[in-house]
Design a protein around this motif. Structure first.
Motif, PDB file in Angstrom:
ATOM      1  N   MET A   1      42.164 -80.948  36.304  1.00 30.90           N
ATOM      2  CA  MET A   1      41.511 -80.606  35.063  1.00 30.90           C
ATOM      3  C   MET A   1      42.479 -79.834  34.186  1.00 30.90           C
ATOM      4  O   MET A   1      43.388 -79.183  34.678  1.00 30.90           O
ATOM      5  N   ASP A   2      42.275 -79.934  32.898  1.00 26.09           N
ATOM      6  CA  ASP A   2      43.104 -79.244  31.926  1.00 26.09           C
ATOM      7  C   ASP A   2      42.274 -78.142  31.273  1.00 26.09           C
ATOM      8  O   ASP A   2      41.097 -78.351  30.948  1.00 26.09           O
ATOM      9  N   LEU A   3      42.889 -76.987  31.075  1.00 26.73           N
ATOM     10  CA  LEU A   3      42.222 -75.862  30.425  1.00 26.73           C
ATOM     11  C   LEU A   3      42.774 -75.684  29.020  1.00 26.73           C
ATOM     12  O   LEU A   3      43.985 -75.739  28.806  1.00 26.73           O
ATOM     13  N   TYR A   4      41.863 -75.458  28.087  1.00 24.17           N
ATOM     14  CA  TYR A   4      42.209 -75.167  26.704  1.00 24.17           C
ATOM     15  C   TYR A   4      41.527 -73.853  26.350  1.00 24.17           C
ATOM     16  O   TYR A   4      40.305 -73.747  26.439  1.00 24.17           O
ATOM     17  N   ILE A   5      42.315 -72.863  25.979  1.00 24.15           N
ATOM     18  CA  ILE A   5      41.778 -71.541  25.654  1.00 24.15           C
ATOM     19  C   ILE A   5      42.178 -71.220  24.222  1.00 24.15           C
ATOM     20  O   ILE A   5      43.364 -71.212  23.887  1.00 24.15           O
ATOM     21  N   TYR A   6      41.184 -70.971  23.390  1.00 26.37           N
ATOM     22  CA  TYR A   6      41.497 -70.662  21.995  1.00 26.37           C
ATOM     23  C   TYR A   6      40.927 -69.304  21.621  1.00 26.37           C
ATOM     24  O   TYR A   6      39.956 -68.821  22.216  1.00 26.37           O
ATOM     25  N   TYR A   7      41.583 -68.676  20.646  1.00 32.09           N
ATOM     26  CA  TYR A   7      41.192 -67.347  20.197  1.00 32.09           C
ATOM     27  C   TYR A   7      41.816 -67.086  18.839  1.00 32.09           C
ATOM     28  O   TYR A   7      42.693 -67.815  18.386  1.00 32.09           O
ATOM     29  N   ARG A   8      41.357 -66.001  18.218  1.00 35.65           N
ATOM     30  CA  ARG A   8      41.850 -65.641  16.900  1.00 35.65           C
ATOM     31  C   ARG A   8      42.799 -64.448  16.996  1.00 35.65           C
ATOM     32  O   ARG A   8      42.596 -63.551  17.816  1.00 35.65           O
ATOM     33  N   VAL A   9      43.807 -64.472  16.122  1.00 31.31           N
ATOM     34  CA  VAL A   9      44.832 -63.429  16.104  1.00 31.31           C
ATOM     35  C   VAL A   9      45.065 -63.011  14.654  1.00 31.31           C
ATOM     36  O   VAL A   9      45.317 -63.868  13.797  1.00 31.31           O
ATOM     37  N   ASP A  10      44.966 -61.714  14.392  1.00 31.03           N
ATOM     38  CA  ASP A  10      45.323 -61.211  13.072  1.00 31.03           C
ATOM     39  C   ASP A  10      46.800 -61.537  12.853  1.00 31.03           C
ATOM     40  O   ASP A  10      47.636 -61.255  13.722  1.00 31.03           O
ATOM     41  N   GLN A  11      47.133 -62.133  11.724  1.00 33.91           N
ATOM     42  CA  GLN A  11      48.509 -62.595  11.529  1.00 33.91           C
ATOM     43  C   GLN A  11      49.521 -61.444  11.547  1.00 33.91           C
ATOM     44  O   GLN A  11      50.700 -61.669  11.828  1.00 33.91           O
ATOM     45  N   THR A  12      49.076 -60.214  11.333  1.00 30.32           N
ATOM     46  CA  THR A  12      50.004 -59.091  11.421  1.00 30.32           C
ATOM     47  C   THR A  12      50.384 -58.781  12.867  1.00 30.32           C
ATOM     48  O   THR A  12      51.361 -58.070  13.105  1.00 30.32           O
ATOM     49  N   LEU A  13      49.618 -59.297  13.844  1.00 29.96           N
ATOM     50  CA  LEU A  13      49.900 -59.073  15.262  1.00 29.96           C
ATOM     51  C   LEU A  13      50.552 -60.278  15.937  1.00 29.96           C
ATOM     52  O   LEU A  13      50.933 -60.207  17.104  1.00 29.96           O
ATOM     53  N   ALA A  14      50.680 -61.381  15.198  1.00 28.34           N
ATOM     54  CA  ALA A  14      51.180 -62.628  15.793  1.00 28.34           C
ATOM     55  C   ALA A  14      52.587 -62.482  16.368  1.00 28.34           C
ATOM     56  O   ALA A  14      52.865 -62.975  17.469  1.00 28.34           O
ATOM     57  N   ASP A  15      53.466 -61.806  15.659  1.00 24.36           N
ATOM     58  CA  ASP A  15      54.845 -61.655  16.149  1.00 24.36           C
ATOM     59  C   ASP A  15      54.903 -60.822  17.432  1.00 24.36           C
ATOM     60  O   ASP A  15      55.771 -61.039  18.280  1.00 24.36           O
TER      61      ASP A  15
END
Length: 95
Positions: free
Chosen positions: A1-15
């Motif tokens: 099986m394949d797992l896909y995990i998605y979430y949101r990130v404030d773009q100021t924390l992306a780096d």
């Protein structure tokens, strides 16, 4: 099986988040042999990006291993809201 995990990130924390996820995925790949990928939507909405971690051909117990790795990496401090998981399996044609 394949797992896909998605979430949101404030773009100021992306780096700051990027090397943390990359290191975690590299460790998981080395320890368990899973194929990993990291993706994000091309656009940001209201200063927030949507990221997706992909783990291919995992065993059922890998979800627990992943949860431990996420906690050890401290990813929650970078993520807005929850991590959402989806599981997909290969379609096997009927004989």
């Amino acid at each position: 099986m394949d797992l896909y995990i998605y979430y949101r990130v404030d773009q100021t924390l992306a780096d700051a988040l990027l090397p943390q996820v990359q290191a975690m995925q590299a460790g998981l790949a080395a320890a368990s042999g899973v194929q990993t990928a990291l993706k994000r939507r091309p656009e940001s909405k209201d200063g927030v990006q949507t990221w997706m971690e992909v783990y291919g051909a995992t065993a059922p117990e890998f979800a627990d291993t992943l949860a431990q790795a996420v906690a050890q990496a401290g990813l929650s401090r970078y993520i807005s809201g929850e991590r959402h998981s989806e599981v997909f399996v290969d379609v096997v044609p009927c004989a």
